[in-house]
Design an enzyme around this catalytic site. Structure first.
Site, short mmCIF file in Angstrom:
data_model
loop_
_atom_site.label_atom_id
_atom_site.label_comp_id
_atom_site.label_asym_id
_atom_site.label_seq_id
_atom_site.Cartn_x
_atom_site.Cartn_y
_atom_site.Cartn_z
N LYS A 51 0.84 -1.22 0.00
CA LYS A 51 0.00 0.00 0.00
C LYS A 51 0.87 1.26 0.00
O LYS A 51 0.36 2.37 -0.09
CB LYS A 51 -0.90 0.02 1.24
CG LYS A 51 -2.03 -0.98 1.24
CD LYS A 51 -3.11 -0.60 2.25
CE LYS A 51 -2.80 -1.02 3.64
NZ LYS A 51 -3.91 -0.76 4.58
N LYS A 53 2.63 2.20 2.63
CA LYS A 53 2.53 2.79 3.97
C LYS A 53 3.68 2.25 4.83
O LYS A 53 3.95 1.06 4.84
CB LYS A 53 1.21 2.39 4.64
CG LYS A 53 0.01 3.24 4.24
CD LYS A 53 -1.11 3.05 5.25
CE LYS A 53 -2.05 4.23 5.24
NZ LYS A 53 -3.09 4.17 6.26
N1 C2G Z 1 -10.51 6.51 10.04
C1 C2G Z 1 -11.49 7.38 10.51
N2 C2G Z 1 -11.12 8.60 10.96
C2 C2G Z 1 -9.82 8.98 10.96
C3 C2G Z 1 -8.82 8.10 10.51
C4 C2G Z 1 -9.19 6.85 10.04
O1 C2G Z 1 -12.68 7.05 10.52
N3 C2G Z 1 -9.50 10.23 11.43
C5 C2G Z 1 -10.94 5.19 9.54
C6 C2G Z 1 -10.59 4.97 8.07
O2 C2G Z 1 -11.58 5.56 7.24
C7 C2G Z 1 -10.57 3.45 7.98
C8 C2G Z 1 -10.10 3.03 9.39
O3 C2G Z 1 -10.25 4.18 10.24
O4 C2G Z 1 -11.88 2.95 7.74
C9 C2G Z 1 -8.66 2.59 9.40
O5 C2G Z 1 -7.88 3.63 8.84
P1 C2G Z 1 -6.40 3.28 8.34
O6 C2G Z 1 -5.68 2.56 9.41
O7 C2G Z 1 -5.80 4.52 7.73
O8 C2G Z 1 -6.73 2.22 7.18
P2 C2G Z 1 -6.08 2.16 5.71
O9 C2G Z 1 -4.60 2.17 5.82
O10 C2G Z 1 -6.78 3.17 4.92
O11 C2G Z 1 -6.44 0.65 5.26
O12 C2G Z 1 -8.39 -2.66 2.49
C10 C2G Z 1 -8.63 -1.44 3.18
C11 C2G Z 1 -7.34 -0.88 3.73
O13 C2G Z 1 -6.65 -1.88 4.48
C12 C2G Z 1 -7.63 0.34 4.62
#
Ligand code: C2G
Length: 145
Positions: A51, A53
């Protein structure tokens, strides 16, 4: 008139959940309120490299923190973009839900279960926390004698 329950049975979501913060907690709480059990696919370290990240916390720590969260019933590794359909059937999920920064990206899953996007929590993110910590280190480094 019987009360109409909008309760799902199994709610499925995915994420990295690095530097676990209140945006994650608020999302998980709202996801848990959708149904009886919330199951979380936690992105593996290898998948996060795909990803693009870089995580502060290794998968084992991020998964342990998620398991300690009162809203989460189970955690499993997310290793690829392509496992969601299999996971929906593996866990008998009747809804897949994510924060709305992903709105529209997983609509094809509606062939297998309901798909819901919930609003993100503003002004908090793992990226923002990393910046705050970097600035803090710089400042703290200058003030120590
Ligand atoms: N999230 C949120 N508010 C934030 C930050 C994150 O609601 N201020 C939510 C994101 O929308 C997501 C979840 O928390 O639904 C996890 O966020 P991340 O850890 O950034 O996930 P990501 O790296 O985007 O991975 O297959 C899907 C991916 O694995 C998602």
């Amino acid at each position: 008139m019987l009360p109409v329950t909008s309760k799902y049975n199994v709610v499925l979501t995915y994420g990295t959940f690095d530097l676990f913060h209140v945006g994650h907690v608020r999302l998980l709480r709202r996801l848990a309120e959708l149904g009886d059990r919330l199951i979380v696919g936690c992105s593996s370290d290898e998948f996060n490299r795909i990803k693009g990240k870089t995580c502060v916390m290794p998968f084992e720590h991020r998964a342990e923190i998620l398991m300690a969260c009162r809203y989460v019933a189970d955690v499993f590794p997310e290793d690829s973009w392509d496992q969601k359909v299999g996971d929906i059937h593996r866990f008998n999920a009747d809804v897949f839900a994510m924060g709305d920064d992903w709105a529209g990206k997983f609509d094809e899953l509606s062939a297998h279960c309901d798909v819901i996007y919930l609003s993100r929590t503003e002004n908090i993110s793992t990226t923002r926390l990393k910046t705050v910590m970097r600035n803090w280190e710089d400042t703290a480094g200058k003030t120590t004698v």
